[in-house]
Design a protein around this motif. Structure first.
Motif, short mmCIF file in Angstrom:
data_model
loop_
_atom_site.label_atom_id
_atom_site.label_comp_id
_atom_site.label_asym_id
_atom_site.label_seq_id
_atom_site.Cartn_x
_atom_site.Cartn_y
_atom_site.Cartn_z
N ALA A 51 0.86 -1.19 0.00
CA ALA A 51 0.00 0.00 0.00
C ALA A 51 0.89 1.23 0.00
CB ALA A 51 -0.91 0.03 1.22
N GLU A 52 0.36 2.30 -0.54
CA GLU A 52 0.97 3.60 -0.38
C GLU A 52 0.26 4.28 0.77
OE1 GLU A 52 0.51 5.38 -4.27
OE2 GLU A 52 2.55 4.76 -4.80
N ILE A 53 1.05 4.83 1.70
CA ILE A 53 0.48 5.43 2.92
C ILE A 53 1.04 6.83 3.07
CG2 ILE A 53 0.22 5.23 5.43
CD1 ILE A 53 0.82 2.20 5.09
N GLU A 68 10.43 4.91 1.92
CA GLU A 68 9.96 6.14 1.31
C GLU A 68 9.66 5.88 -0.16
OE1 GLU A 68 11.77 9.84 2.03
OE2 GLU A 68 12.22 9.38 4.12
N SER A 69 8.56 6.45 -0.63
CA SER A 69 8.18 6.28 -2.02
C SER A 69 9.17 7.00 -2.93
CB SER A 69 6.77 6.84 -2.25
OG SER A 69 6.46 6.88 -3.62
N GLU A 70 9.52 6.35 -4.01
CA GLU A 70 10.40 6.98 -5.00
C GLU A 70 9.62 7.97 -5.86
OE1 GLU A 70 12.39 3.91 -7.20
OE2 GLU A 70 13.24 3.02 -5.36
N GLN A 71 8.29 7.83 -5.94
CA GLN A 71 7.47 8.68 -6.78
C GLN A 71 6.92 9.91 -6.07
OE1 GLN A 71 6.87 5.19 -6.84
NE2 GLN A 71 8.11 5.03 -8.68
N ASP A 72 6.74 9.83 -4.74
CA ASP A 72 6.09 10.92 -4.02
C ASP A 72 6.71 11.05 -2.63
OD1 ASP A 72 4.31 12.59 -2.56
OD2 ASP A 72 2.61 11.93 -3.78
N ALA A 113 4.44 0.56 1.81
CA ALA A 113 4.41 -0.55 2.77
C ALA A 113 4.35 -1.85 1.99
CB ALA A 113 3.19 -0.42 3.69
N LYS A 114 5.13 -2.83 2.41
CA LYS A 114 5.12 -4.11 1.70
C LYS A 114 5.29 -5.25 2.70
CE LYS A 114 6.44 -6.09 -2.59
NZ LYS A 114 6.82 -5.76 -3.92
N LEU A 115 4.51 -6.32 2.45
CA LEU A 115 4.55 -7.51 3.30
C LEU A 115 4.71 -8.73 2.42
CD1 LEU A 115 4.13 -8.82 6.15
CD2 LEU A 115 1.70 -8.97 5.55
N ASN A 116 5.68 -9.58 2.75
CA ASN A 116 5.87 -10.85 2.07
C ASN A 116 4.84 -11.83 2.64
OD1 ASN A 116 6.72 -13.22 0.92
ND2 ASN A 116 8.75 -13.20 1.85
#
Length: 160
Positions: free
Chosen positions: A111-113, A133-137, A143-146
């Motif tokens: 998700a982007e938060i 940190e987002s590279e785009q914004d 956020a990422k979960l395996n």
């Protein structure tokens, strides 16, 4: 969450504070646009999932959902009413969608938060997500979960 829950979901969104709507949808809105509400209400249960929580009056107080980004990755969103925050409900809603996404075969959830959404950032960390940190914004975290079982989790599960 089923199609007949659409109007109740719209009422739930309208009851949220302007700040809560902004942190969830990353735009200023008083209600979900009709196409968005329709898309949220007609899930493809092979690649998406959603849960609602209701209070004793039958009003929706939380919604958690995920939808496909790619064959292996899904994106999540969670919204909890202000009066139920701090109760652990958001964590329970997160666990429901993580389990369902795992059952559907997704390998990761993301998700982007918004950086200002400290409650969601804390929930994501508590749920095992890594934050970058987002590279785009510059105003967002990714956020990422395996969702794949680790080797340790997999050991001893199936014995003959």
């Amino acid at each position: 969450f089923e199609p007949e829950d659409a109007e109740a979901k719209q009422q739930f969104i309208r009851r949220l504070s302007p700040q809560s709507r902004y942190t969830r949808f990353m735009t200023r809105t008083n209600a979900l646009p009709q196409p968005t509400l329709a898309r949220f209400s007609k899930l493809d249960y092979h690649s998406e999932g959603a849960w609602i929580a209701e209070n004793s009056d039958g009003l929706i107080v939380a919604v958690s959902r995920f939808s496909r980004l790619t064959r292996d990755e899904c994106e999540f969103g969670i919204t909890v009413s202000e009066d139920t925050r701090g109760s652990g409900l958001a964590h329970e809603m997160m666990q429901l969608i993580i389990r369902l996404a795992t059952q559907q075969g997704y390998q990761s959830m993301s998700a982007e938060i918004l950086k200002e959404n400290t409650a969601m950032l804390k929930l994501a960390e508590k749920s095992g997500f890594s934050l970058m940190e987002s590279e785009q914004d510059k105003n967002l975290y990714q956020a990422k979960l395996n969702l794949l079982p680790t080797e340790e989790q997999g050991k001893g599960k199936f014995r003959q």
